[in-house]
Design a protein around this motif. Sequence first.
Motif, mmCIF file in Angstrom:
data_model
loop_
_atom_site.group_PDB
_atom_site.id
_atom_site.type_symbol
_atom_site.label_atom_id
_atom_site.label_comp_id
_atom_site.label_asym_id
_atom_site.label_seq_id
_atom_site.Cartn_x
_atom_site.Cartn_y
_atom_site.Cartn_z
ATOM 1 N N ASN A 137 0.897 -1.134 0.000
ATOM 2 C CA ASN A 137 0.000 0.000 0.000
ATOM 3 C C ASN A 137 0.950 1.202 0.000
ATOM 4 O O ASN A 137 2.045 1.106 0.563
ATOM 5 N N GLN A 355 -4.757 3.010 -6.724
ATOM 6 C CA GLN A 355 -5.424 2.386 -5.582
ATOM 7 C C GLN A 355 -6.902 2.728 -5.646
ATOM 8 O O GLN A 355 -7.265 3.890 -5.797
ATOM 9 N N LEU A 389 -8.897 -2.325 -3.322
ATOM 10 C CA LEU A 389 -7.929 -2.292 -2.218
ATOM 11 C C LEU A 389 -8.302 -3.095 -0.979
ATOM 12 O O LEU A 389 -7.435 -3.511 -0.233
ATOM 13 N N CYS A 411 -7.279 -7.322 -3.738
ATOM 14 C CA CYS A 411 -6.301 -7.029 -2.682
ATOM 15 C C CYS A 411 -6.856 -7.222 -1.280
ATOM 16 O O CYS A 411 -7.996 -6.866 -0.989
ATOM 17 N N THR A 450 -2.275 -5.344 0.387
ATOM 18 C CA THR A 450 -2.164 -3.894 0.521
ATOM 19 C C THR A 450 -2.293 -3.449 1.979
ATOM 20 O O THR A 450 -2.988 -2.470 2.281
#
Length: 757
Positions: A137, A355, A389, A411, A450
């Motif tokens: 991240n 993202q 994300l 993610c 992430t």
Amino acid sequence: MSLLASLKSGTFFLAAIACIVSTSAHPDDVSGLYALVKRRMPGHSNAFTFNLSTTASSDLDTFTMRDASDGEGDTQIYIECTTISACARGLYTYVTEFGGVDIWWTGSRLYQLPHKLPTIKDPVTRSAIVPYRYFFNTVTFDYTAAFYTFDDWSLLLDWLALRGVNLPLAWVGYEYTLVEVFREVGLTDAEIADFLSGPAFQAWNRFGNIQGSWGGDLPTQWINDQFALQKQIISRMVELGMTPVLPSFTGFVPRALHSLYPNASIVNGSQWIGFPSTYTNDSFLEPFDPLFAILQKSLIDKQIIAYGSVSHIYTLDQYNENDPYSGDPAYLQNVSSATFASLRAADPEAIWLMQGWLFFSDETFWTTERVQAYLSGIPGNNSMIILDLYSEAQPQWERLSSYYGKQWVWCELHDFGGNMGFEGNFVNVTAEPLRALTSPGSSMVGMGLTPEGLEGNEIIYDVLLDQAWSPTAINRTSYVSSWVSRRYYVSDLPSSAVNAWEILGATVYSNQDPSSQATVKSILELAPALSGLVNRTGIPTIVFYDTNTTVVPALQMLIQAGYESNSLLNIPEFKYDLVDVTRQLLANRFITFYETLVATYTSNASSSATVAAAGKPLLQLLHDLDELLLTDDYFLLANWISAARSLAYGNASYAAFLEYNARNQITLWGPTGEINDYASKQWGGLVGGYYVPRWETFIDYLVGTKENGTAYNATAIANTMLVIGEQWDAQTWGQTESWGTVGNSWSVVQALATKYT
Ligand SMILES: *[C@@H]1O[C@H](CO)[C@@H](O)[C@H](O)[C@H]1NC(C)=O
Ligand SMILES: *[C@@H]1O[C@H](CO)[C@@H](O)[C@H](O)[C@H]1NC(C)=O
Ligand SMILES: *[C@@H]1O[C@H](CO)[C@@H](O)[C@H](O)[C@H]1NC(C)=O
Ligand SMILES: *[C@@H]1O[C@H](CO)[C@@H](O)[C@H](O)[C@H]1NC(C)=O
Ligand SMILES: *[C@@H]1O[C@H](CO)[C@@H](O)[C@H](O)[C@H]1NC(C)=O
Ligand SMILES: *[C@@H]1O[C@H](CO)[C@@H](O)[C@H](O)[C@H]1NC(C)=O
Ligand SMILES: *[C@@H]1O[C@H](CO)[C@@H](O)[C@H](O)[C@H]1NC(C)=O
Ligand SMILES: *[C@@H]1O[C@H](CO)[C@@H](O)[C@H](O)[C@H]1NC(C)=O
Ligand SMILES: *[C@@H]1O[C@H](CO)[C@@H](O)[C@H](O)[C@H]1NC(C)=O
Ligand SMILES: *[C@@H]1O[C@H](CO)[C@@H](O)[C@H](O)[C@H]1NC(C)=O
Ligand SMILES: *[C@@H]1O[C@H](CO)[C@@H](O)[C@H](O)[C@H]1NC(C)=O
Ligand SMILES: *[C@@H]1O[C@H](CO)[C@@H](O)[C@H](O)[C@H]1NC(C)=O
């Protein structure tokens, strides 16, 4: 586009990248893997042969491994693969499944691979189920890696490479090229310094959430040293078969650019989480302004000169927790289309990675119409990769129709701010990515991690990267048992150790509570108050499991295992887990003591004496917790501070600045507590040196109001806490505190287990 076509195009891009990478690492150059073997398994430096061949029938990364012989009857392992990353995953599969050892965040134990290598017998062939295995991240670079040395990076990158990650984010040292670009357009160093944020806060400056640095300007030495570090990181990533995702120009600029270019289209971004506008409302150069493309090209050119042509994938976030200047779909499409054009003008093969957090966090703004407009500014489906994300809890790919055909990555976020509480959702991170991959019209091309920070709960990250190589959902029971037996690599592993983890696997790592799908923050880390601490959602403080039937028996079984196998006590990961589980027990017990304190205080029968008495066990628990954490090297505030200070190489004022950054991030987070306690930690030294004084002050205050007959004043106590924070942030470690561990984990754990179960 069909799933298959989309997967194929993803693979095609990887192949294209591998060719470009050839300027610094030849596509059939597996020397990085031989170097890894030497680094981590020096006793076996000649035991592995890697061979990049393209004969596999799958388009996806594939390896085959089989036994070979060194001609003297000793086993050798031959690994054939379609990419360097696949060979790395092949090596990992061998060392974990056949060798029984692993590499952890707490250190590499691969050197324990048996001297006489176990044979494979029947050759093993495996393929990834997705082209991309992603990691990081933007904020991990601060919550975990802010003060990393290259040795720290080396461990983490080996951890990634072996698990098959081929697409890591690479933010370190960004400011070096950015500063050069800003100077080029005429900004002075002072004007640039007004914009850049401190060493522990760069991620949010890169996101355009904040600007400037409280506690002093970002030193040039930091910028230069991080740039040098990035060169090492990038070349290591490339030699391990990973394509670094590089930074790009986002549009966020120093305020002064407006006076230099009065006609340029510059707007202010929104205010971020209560920061005063000197530190937020970042100036944003709108991408359709001709200056934008000039800055973009300059930045990307400089990166290619610095790192070589190692990647065409660029990270670029403009609206992460930052509202666009206008919500008009035509405006949004204009912005993304001009942004993408600037990337392509600088690099004709550029792919934009973003993202997707905003689509969840600001779902009200990002209606399907607006998302569609923003994404439609980027031509085709393969020019962009979106990170969905927080897929394990708040997936957006369904709401957004698989991002309307754009490539995206599933993610697991899981961790906020490097918080440490136990939590995980095994089913969601195994079955869910498979469901997403096979859902009709899916354009999912990757799986990734992430987390905002890397603090414990490692099993729940391991399993996702393993799932990326398994076409069927991983079975929790068998996974936990093999994971434990390589985590605690002893010949006489007691079944109680496995049982302990089975309990945790079935409970804390099988979280079914939709309101607490993230690491659970312990209320002892929050600024004391009479209400509002327990049962929070969002950044949850809800303890969704019954401590007595989960953490308690797991701890008792680990202790029993320690008695049954003395060699376990020499395993750093076993010691880590003992301390971690005990930590969680105490953190959860704290809630009961706190609730008793509140109930006592608010009952009409209470007196200053009964309130003081109710506060005692709570304070004692915090002292006990601090004593526990101080016994283990992985739970020390001193290490965080010392990592920061050591980057000053003896320059006292620079060291003090770094220490302030390190302290402020985990406490006030902002000059005056703007996101107080967001990145709090249970670390020895922090619990004793910060949380204890806060709770002592709070209890004294409660007692005082009873004595004086005055009313509780929430604002007054909050202000007092802020002052304690400001004072603590300004301190220097090592005056009275020790730098290393204190005491013996094994005896402290046993004493506390008896006391608190
Ligand atoms: C690698 O594979 C190729 C093709 O199968 C083969 O010709 C070559 O000998 C192999 N190299 C090694 C080092 O095993
Ligand atoms: C800005 O635009 C005005 C009006 O078009 C023009 O007169 C002026 O020269 C421009 N200034 C700069 C610095 O380009
Ligand atoms: C942006 O913020 C600055 C500083 O707070 C202010 O002076 C300026 O007027 C703002 N610009 C716009 C376009 O709102
Ligand atoms: C900062 O952003 C907020 C919106 O989030 C806005 O109300 C305020 O006017 C902005 N301030 C400046 C100086 O631009
Ligand atoms: C984007 O907006 C700018 C400013 O309003 C305008 O000049 C430009 O033509 C627009 N571009 C597109 C592609 O709509
Ligand atoms: C992108 O994907 C969407 C949805 O699957 C599809 O309708 C569209 O035709 C694709 N675009 C291209 C250029 O392939
Ligand atoms: C996982 O394996 C165990 C033991 O073999 C079995 O009892 C269990 O049903 C399996 N779980 C699932 C979800 O398949
Ligand atoms: C993840 O698990 C929670 C709790 O069991 C469930 O409510 C949620 O729908 C799951 N998320 C997804 C994406 O399946
Ligand atoms: C928190 O939730 C638990 C479990 O639902 C409940 O027993 C407790 O009363 C709640 N506490 C507060 C302060 O809401
Ligand atoms: C858990 O155990 C503690 C300590 O033995 C006890 O005080 C408490 O009542 C138990 N809680 C529950 C929910 O059983
Ligand atoms: C405390 O006293 C107040 C006012 O005298 C009363 O309203 C309240 O119910 C009492 N609370 C308890 C817990 O006895
Ligand atoms: C109680 O009164 C004393 C003496 O006036 C004062 O110093 C103290 O701050 C008061 N405490 C509280 C909690 O009001």
